[in-house]
Write an enzyme that holds these catalytic residues in place. Structure first.
Site, PDB file in Angstrom:
ATOM      1  N   ARG A  67      34.707  51.190  88.469  1.00 12.09           N
ATOM      2  CA  ARG A  67      34.304  52.307  87.621  1.00 12.09           C
ATOM      3  C   ARG A  67      34.724  53.618  88.279  1.00 12.09           C
ATOM      4  O   ARG A  67      34.603  53.767  89.496  1.00 12.09           O
ATOM      5  CB  ARG A  67      32.789  52.326  87.431  1.00 12.09           C
ATOM      6  CG  ARG A  67      32.261  51.330  86.404  1.00 12.09           C
ATOM      7  CD  ARG A  67      30.774  51.517  86.188  1.00 12.09           C
ATOM      8  NE  ARG A  67      30.012  51.229  87.385  1.00 12.09           N
ATOM      9  CZ  ARG A  67      29.469  52.122  88.173  1.00 12.09           C
ATOM     10  NH1 ARG A  67      29.554  53.411  87.903  1.00 12.09           N
ATOM     11  NH2 ARG A  67      28.790  51.761  89.248  1.00 12.09           N
ATOM     12  N   TYR A 206      39.797  48.307  83.454  1.00 15.55           N
ATOM     13  CA  TYR A 206      38.896  47.588  84.351  1.00 15.55           C
ATOM     14  C   TYR A 206      37.407  47.753  84.014  1.00 15.55           C
ATOM     15  O   TYR A 206      36.922  48.878  83.836  1.00 15.55           O
ATOM     16  CB  TYR A 206      39.115  48.055  85.805  1.00 15.55           C
ATOM     17  CG  TYR A 206      38.522  47.087  86.802  1.00 15.55           C
ATOM     18  CD1 TYR A 206      39.288  46.071  87.348  1.00 15.55           C
ATOM     19  CD2 TYR A 206      37.173  47.156  87.161  1.00 15.55           C
ATOM     20  CE1 TYR A 206      38.737  45.154  88.233  1.00 15.55           C
ATOM     21  CE2 TYR A 206      36.619  46.243  88.037  1.00 15.55           C
ATOM     22  CZ  TYR A 206      37.412  45.248  88.566  1.00 15.55           C
ATOM     23  OH  TYR A 206      36.865  44.338  89.430  1.00 15.55           O
ATOM     24  N   LYS A 215      28.427  49.311  80.138  1.00 19.27           N
ATOM     25  CA  LYS A 215      27.810  50.522  80.671  1.00 19.27           C
ATOM     26  C   LYS A 215      27.860  51.665  79.655  1.00 19.27           C
ATOM     27  O   LYS A 215      26.918  52.451  79.547  1.00 19.27           O
ATOM     28  CB  LYS A 215      28.454  50.916  82.003  1.00 19.27           C
ATOM     29  CG  LYS A 215      28.260  49.853  83.100  1.00 19.27           C
ATOM     30  CD  LYS A 215      26.809  49.603  83.349  1.00 19.27           C
ATOM     31  CE  LYS A 215      26.430  48.327  84.054  1.00 19.27           C
ATOM     32  NZ  LYS A 215      26.905  48.059  85.372  1.00 19.27           N
ATOM     33  N   HIS A 235      19.267  49.505  83.607  1.00 16.31           N
ATOM     34  CA  HIS A 235      20.222  48.748  84.445  1.00 16.31           C
ATOM     35  C   HIS A 235      19.421  47.687  85.209  1.00 16.31           C
ATOM     36  O   HIS A 235      19.156  47.838  86.400  1.00 16.31           O
ATOM     37  CB  HIS A 235      20.900  49.737  85.409  1.00 16.31           C
ATOM     38  CG  HIS A 235      22.069  49.188  86.154  1.00 16.31           C
ATOM     39  ND1 HIS A 235      22.500  49.716  87.349  1.00 16.31           N
ATOM     40  CD2 HIS A 235      22.923  48.173  85.877  1.00 16.31           C
ATOM     41  CE1 HIS A 235      23.561  49.053  87.776  1.00 16.31           C
ATOM     42  NE2 HIS A 235      23.833  48.102  86.908  1.00 16.31           N
ATOM     43  N   SER A 257      24.417  49.303  91.471  1.00 19.77           N
ATOM     44  CA  SER A 257      25.584  48.435  91.405  1.00 19.77           C
ATOM     45  C   SER A 257      25.838  47.761  92.758  1.00 19.77           C
ATOM     46  O   SER A 257      25.786  48.412  93.797  1.00 19.77           O
ATOM     47  CB  SER A 257      26.807  49.256  91.012  1.00 19.77           C
ATOM     48  OG  SER A 257      26.564  49.873  89.765  1.00 19.77           O
ATOM     49  N   ALA A 258      26.104  46.454  92.685  1.00 18.82           N
ATOM     50  CA  ALA A 258      26.388  45.646  93.880  1.00 18.82           C
ATOM     51  C   ALA A 258      25.237  45.666  94.893  1.00 18.82           C
ATOM     52  O   ALA A 258      25.454  45.685  96.098  1.00 18.82           O
ATOM     53  CB  ALA A 258      27.708  46.057  94.519  1.00 18.82           C
ATOM     54  N   CYS A 259      24.002  45.688  94.403  1.00 16.13           N
ATOM     55  CA  CYS A 259      22.827  45.659  95.276  1.00 16.13           C
ATOM     56  C   CYS A 259      21.926  44.462  94.993  1.00 16.13           C
ATOM     57  O   CYS A 259      20.746  44.457  95.358  1.00 16.13           O
ATOM     58  CB  CYS A 259      22.048  46.960  95.167  1.00 16.13           C
ATOM     59  SG  CYS A 259      22.919  48.338  95.926  1.00 16.13           S
ATOM     60  N   ASP A 282      22.194  42.241  84.379  1.00 12.20           N
ATOM     61  CA  ASP A 282      22.683  43.607  84.585  1.00 12.20           C
ATOM     62  C   ASP A 282      22.006  44.652  83.694  1.00 12.20           C
ATOM     63  O   ASP A 282      21.792  45.766  84.132  1.00 12.20           O
ATOM     64  CB  ASP A 282      24.202  43.646  84.354  1.00 12.20           C
ATOM     65  CG  ASP A 282      24.857  44.893  84.927  1.00 12.20           C
ATOM     66  OD1 ASP A 282      24.620  45.203  86.108  1.00 12.20           O
ATOM     67  OD2 ASP A 282      25.597  45.568  84.185  1.00 12.20           O
ATOM     68  N   ARG A 376      35.697  40.528  90.760  1.00 13.88           N
ATOM     69  CA  ARG A 376      34.611  40.075  89.867  1.00 13.88           C
ATOM     70  C   ARG A 376      35.007  38.833  89.099  1.00 13.88           C
ATOM     71  O   ARG A 376      36.184  38.483  89.007  1.00 13.88           O
ATOM     72  CB  ARG A 376      34.270  41.195  88.884  1.00 13.88           C
ATOM     73  CG  ARG A 376      33.732  42.440  89.595  1.00 13.88           C
ATOM     74  CD  ARG A 376      32.622  43.095  88.869  1.00 13.88           C
ATOM     75  NE  ARG A 376      32.029  44.146  89.678  1.00 13.88           N
ATOM     76  CZ  ARG A 376      30.738  44.444  89.664  1.00 13.88           C
ATOM     77  NH1 ARG A 376      29.907  43.768  88.903  1.00 13.88           N
ATOM     78  NH2 ARG A 376      30.261  45.419  90.412  1.00 13.88           N
TER      79      ARG A 376
HETATM   80  P1  GTP Z   1      26.522  44.925  89.739  1.00 20.74           P
HETATM   81  O1  GTP Z   1      27.137  43.827  88.972  1.00 20.74           O
HETATM   82  O2  GTP Z   1      27.541  45.857  90.343  1.00 20.74           O
HETATM   83  O3  GTP Z   1      25.520  45.711  88.959  1.00 20.74           O
HETATM   84  O4  GTP Z   1      25.849  44.284  91.074  1.00 20.74           O
HETATM   85  P2  GTP Z   1      24.492  43.444  91.309  1.00 20.74           P
HETATM   86  O5  GTP Z   1      23.343  44.391  91.463  1.00 20.74           O
HETATM   87  O6  GTP Z   1      24.361  42.387  90.307  1.00 20.74           O
HETATM   88  O7  GTP Z   1      24.746  42.829  92.775  1.00 20.74           O
HETATM   89  P3  GTP Z   1      25.066  41.317  93.207  1.00 20.74           P
HETATM   90  O8  GTP Z   1      23.915  40.393  92.990  1.00 20.74           O
HETATM   91  O9  GTP Z   1      26.362  40.934  92.618  1.00 20.74           O
HETATM   92  O10 GTP Z   1      25.230  41.504  94.774  1.00 20.74           O
HETATM   93  C1  GTP Z   1      26.161  42.399  95.331  1.00 20.74           C
HETATM   94  C2  GTP Z   1      26.403  42.083  96.781  1.00 20.74           C
HETATM   95  O11 GTP Z   1      25.183  42.101  97.520  1.00 20.74           O
HETATM   96  C3  GTP Z   1      27.010  40.693  96.965  1.00 20.74           C
HETATM   97  O12 GTP Z   1      28.036  40.766  97.928  1.00 20.74           O
HETATM   98  C4  GTP Z   1      25.839  39.872  97.460  1.00 20.74           C
HETATM   99  O13 GTP Z   1      26.241  38.803  98.261  1.00 20.74           O
HETATM  100  C5  GTP Z   1      24.981  40.889  98.221  1.00 20.74           C
HETATM  101  N1  GTP Z   1      23.535  40.519  98.166  1.00 20.74           N
HETATM  102  C6  GTP Z   1      22.827  40.175  97.065  1.00 20.74           C
HETATM  103  N2  GTP Z   1      21.547  39.839  97.381  1.00 20.74           N
HETATM  104  C7  GTP Z   1      21.443  39.990  98.717  1.00 20.74           C
HETATM  105  C8  GTP Z   1      20.362  39.813  99.648  1.00 20.74           C
HETATM  106  O14 GTP Z   1      19.244  39.423  99.316  1.00 20.74           O
HETATM  107  N3  GTP Z   1      20.635  40.086 100.955  1.00 20.74           N
HETATM  108  C9  GTP Z   1      21.873  40.514 101.379  1.00 20.74           C
HETATM  109  N4  GTP Z   1      22.046  40.750 102.676  1.00 20.74           N
HETATM  110  N5  GTP Z   1      22.919  40.676 100.535  1.00 20.74           N
HETATM  111  C10 GTP Z   1      22.711  40.440  99.223  1.00 20.74           C
HETATM  112  C1  SPV Z   2      28.191  48.055  87.908  1.00 19.61           C
HETATM  113  O1  SPV Z   2      28.992  48.785  88.522  1.00 19.61           O
HETATM  114  O2  SPV Z   2      26.967  48.295  87.890  1.00 19.61           O
HETATM  115  C2  SPV Z   2      28.676  46.852  87.213  1.00 19.61           C
HETATM  116  C3  SPV Z   2      30.127  46.669  87.107  1.00 19.61           C
HETATM  117  O3  SPV Z   2      27.881  46.068  86.720  1.00 19.61           O
HETATM  118  S1  SPV Z   2      30.821  47.587  85.800  1.00 19.61           S
HETATM  119  O4  SPV Z   2      30.732  46.783  84.583  1.00 19.61           O
HETATM  120  O5  SPV Z   2      32.238  47.820  86.148  1.00 19.61           O
HETATM  121  O6  SPV Z   2      30.105  48.810  85.610  1.00 19.61           O
HETATM  122 MN    MN Z   3      25.714  46.738  87.076  1.00 20.51          MN
END
Ligand code: GTP
Ligand code: SPV
Ligand code: MN
Length: 602
Positions: A67, A206, A215, A235, A257-259, A282, A376
């Site tokens: 994004r 993308y 989003k 979210h 995101s990615a947390c 999500d 992804r």
């Molecule tokens: P978006 O799709 O971007 O919204 O991300 P998300 O919030 O769904 O995050 P996702 O579950 O894909 O995790 C993102 C990253 O964090 C990955 O690399 C996971 O392996 C890592 N992760 C997720 N849960 C944990 C956790 O409990 N502990 C740790 N250390 N890492 C984690």
């Molecule tokens: C995020 O960034 O929170 C995502 C990936 O879930 S995207 O759909 O690219 O926004």
């Molecule tokens: Mn997201």
């Protein structure tokens, strides 16, 4: 196909005239269409067929990998309406500017018409959109991520739709050879017109830039509609948690995101007897149901999940979900035509090709990761082995608890229970997190990301906080979800994770369930209700080998850390001016005085 609604047909004609595509294709979302799009994308070199069933790898342009927040704008009538956390752009100027870019932008390409529903077709909560795009990869992905096709189109004889205009910005001159990932990163712009409402996206193919139901519609436009109409667009992941005694709770969780949303939504509990079922990973749309409870639906139909660090150990249900029918983007390719990414296995297999198609040798100076950190997968939710049948229920599931979280090395406890709804809204408003590869820009920088909505709230953040307070006020006290702030990402002084995370997060969910059931007591502290360090009211850590003192550290009130936190929240709140609800300013003052009392006593 029956005749399309006149409103849709008219708009398709207009865009066809303006963008000058070579052909127009109305998509029906059928398996035959998927097969056809895949065949076409393989021929063009956009998709590489994989050894796993019905699965493909796409490699994006290296300048189009996430994004782009700096190029995402909210075109409300005034800058005040968008607020200080958004990039506002003048609606008339932006329309003129983007119209110029869209002119002839689809030359030599096919325009795909994508009618889609966000939510179960026909449900009261559901909203509809039509995306026009010149990207077959986007058409293929939208058919996974949304309920796309004839059934959605039929609804548009009666229901309104959000027009979503998308072009890669890569017209082809006669005879010009195509590239695998056409785009125009220099001129990319994703514009939201909340007053229409409408979405115009130019230049990127993308993720959230291009799959406009996600989003753009479900959150940025969705949040504006939700505020006007009295519901919430968030979210959030959605899950059902069942105890060994068979009692079930529904949890919603907002993490940036990615947390960790997808991982928590697909959790495989390490505590015997507990189960988790996935409803969404999500986005959640929440409204007050006829029973007076806050009910949530997942408006999506697919997962667009982070690949790196997904493994059989960390997310076995995720690995099962992507075993077939998956489109991978920017992962590495193995010698036997499968995918790989950092963290999938401890050792990379020999003979990898990286996400840009280059032979990859680990340890070579200057060589980056084999998979892009924001690589992804795109899969239908129905692939998930623990999908809850309620994922398709238009009434939604009743929410018992809301979790907020973020990626924080220090200060923020493993779990903290809000003292009231207002305090819970305060916790959500104070969320901060280290930035990740999901968006362009530096990673690892702590920034305020209230309710994990910083990049996704389509209006003034202060008004959004007020909306949360109002929704709570409309709920009977006994029916309000309880609120928790969790943090899986604490690190010890040695730089290692203090908490194992993933399946072991079930231990925290079980503690929350104990609180909801009224069977577990907590320590009331200055910052909120925290778990006991040991004993029957503590988080169950049996079988874990934690660092000595880890649980004490994870559940302590770090007075110095919180003092810095308060200063940082105060500075952030100040940016919202007089739109900051007084109740939240009061919560901050009360936290500060409770903390001062703790410091004095300690
Ligand atoms: P978006 O799709 O971007 O919204 O991300 P998300 O919030 O769904 O995050 P996702 O579950 O894909 O995790 C993102 C990253 O964090 C990955 O690399 C996971 O392996 C890592 N992760 C997720 N849960 C944990 C956790 O409990 N502990 C740790 N250390 N890492 C984690
Ligand atoms: C995020 O960034 O929170 C995502 C990936 O879930 S995207 O759909 O690219 O926004
Ligand atoms: Mn997201």
């Amino acid at each position: 196909m029956t005749a399309p609604p006149a409103s849709v047909a008219r708009w398709v004609d207009e865009v066809t005239q303006w963008c000058a595509p070579a052909a127009v294709r109305w998509c029906d979302g059928s398996p035959e269409e998927r097969a056809d799009l895949c065949r076409l994308l393989v021929e063009r070199g956009t998709l590489i067929p994989l050894a796993r069933p019905d699965s493909f790898l796409a490699r994006s342009h290296p300048g189009d990998v996430a994004r782009v927040e700096a190029r995402t704008v909210i075109c409300s009538a005034t800058a005040q309406d968008a607020g200080p956390t958004n990039r506002w752009a003048d609606p008339d100027l932006t329309r003129a500017d983007l119209r110029a870019r869209f002119r002839g932008s689809m030359a030599g390409r096919t325009l795909y018409v994508l009618p889609f529903a966000m939510g179960p077709i026909g449900a009261a909560a559901t909203r509809y959109g039509v995306q026009l795009t010149d990207s077959p990869y986007v058409a293929l992905s939208m058919a996974v991520m949304t309920r796309l096709g004839t059934a959605a189109l039929d609804r548009l004889h009666h229901d309104p739709f959000v027009p979503c205009w998308h072009s890669l910005g890569a017209p082809l001159a006669p005879g010009q050879a195509d590239v695998p990932w056409p785009c125009d990163p220099e001129r990319t712009c994703i514009a939201h017109f909340p007053d229409q409402p409408a979405i115009w996206s130019y230049g990127s193919g993308y993720g959230g830039n291009a799959l406009l139901g996600k989003k753009c519609l479900a959150l940025r436009i969705g949040s504006v509609l939700a505020q006007r109409e009295g519901w919430m667009a968030e979210h959030m992941l959605l899950l059902a948690l069942t105890s060994p005694e068979g009692r079930t709770w529904h949890l919603a969780g907002a993490f940036p995101s990615a947390c960790g949303k997808t991982n928590l939504a697909m959790l495989a509990p390490t505590l015997p007897g507990w189960t988790v079922r996935c409803i969404g990973d999500d986005i959640a749309w929440l409204r007050i149901g006829a029973d007076g409870r806050l009910r949530a639906i997942n408006p999506e139909a697919g997962f667009f999940g982070v690949a790196p660090w997904t493994s059989l150990a960390s997310n076995p249900h995720g690995m099962a979900t992507i075993a077939h029918g998956a489109i991978f983007t920017n992962t590495a390719l193995t010698a036997d035509r499968d995918v790989w990414w950092e963290g999938m296995t401890a050792q990379p297999p020999a003979g990898l090709t990286d996400w840009q198609g280059r032979a990859w040798t680990p340890g070579t100076p200057g060589v980056g990761p084999a998979a892009h950190p924001n690589a992804r997968y795109t899969v239908p939710v129905t692939n998930c082995p623990i999908l809850d049948p309620a994922w398709h229920d238009g009434e939604g599931v009743p929410i018992d608890a809301i979790l907020f979280g973020g990626r924080r090395m220090g200060t923020i406890p493993l779990v903290n229970e809000a003292l009231s709804w207002e305090h819970g809204v305060f916790l959500g408003s104070t969320c901060a997190s280290e930035t990740t590869a999901a968006a362009e820009g530096a990673t690892g920088v702590v920034r305020h990301d209230p309710f994990a909505m910083l990049p996704f709230c389509g209006y003034h953040m202060g008004d959004y906080f007020a909306h949360w307070l109002e929704m709570g006020a409309r709920l009977d006290a006994a029916k309000r979800p309880r609120v928790y702030y969790v943090n899986w990402f604490r690190k010890g002084s040695d730089g290692r994770w203090l908490w194992p995370g993933f399946g072991d997060n079930a231990r925290v969910l079980a503690w929350i369930a104990g609180r909801l059931a009224g069977s577990t007591s907590a320590r009331r502290t200055a910052v909120g209700n925290l778990p006991a360090v040991d004993g029957s009211d503590a988080i169950d850590t049996s079988g874990l080998s934690l660092a000595p003192g880890a649980m004490a550290q994870l559940t302590a009130v770090d007075v110095a850390g919180w003092t810095r936190e308060i200063a940082s929240v105060r500075a952030f709140y100040a940016t919202l001016g007089n739109r900051l609800p007084a109740a939240l300013a009061r919560e901050l003052d009360q936290l500060q005085s409770r903390l001062a009392a703790t410091a004095k006593a300690g």
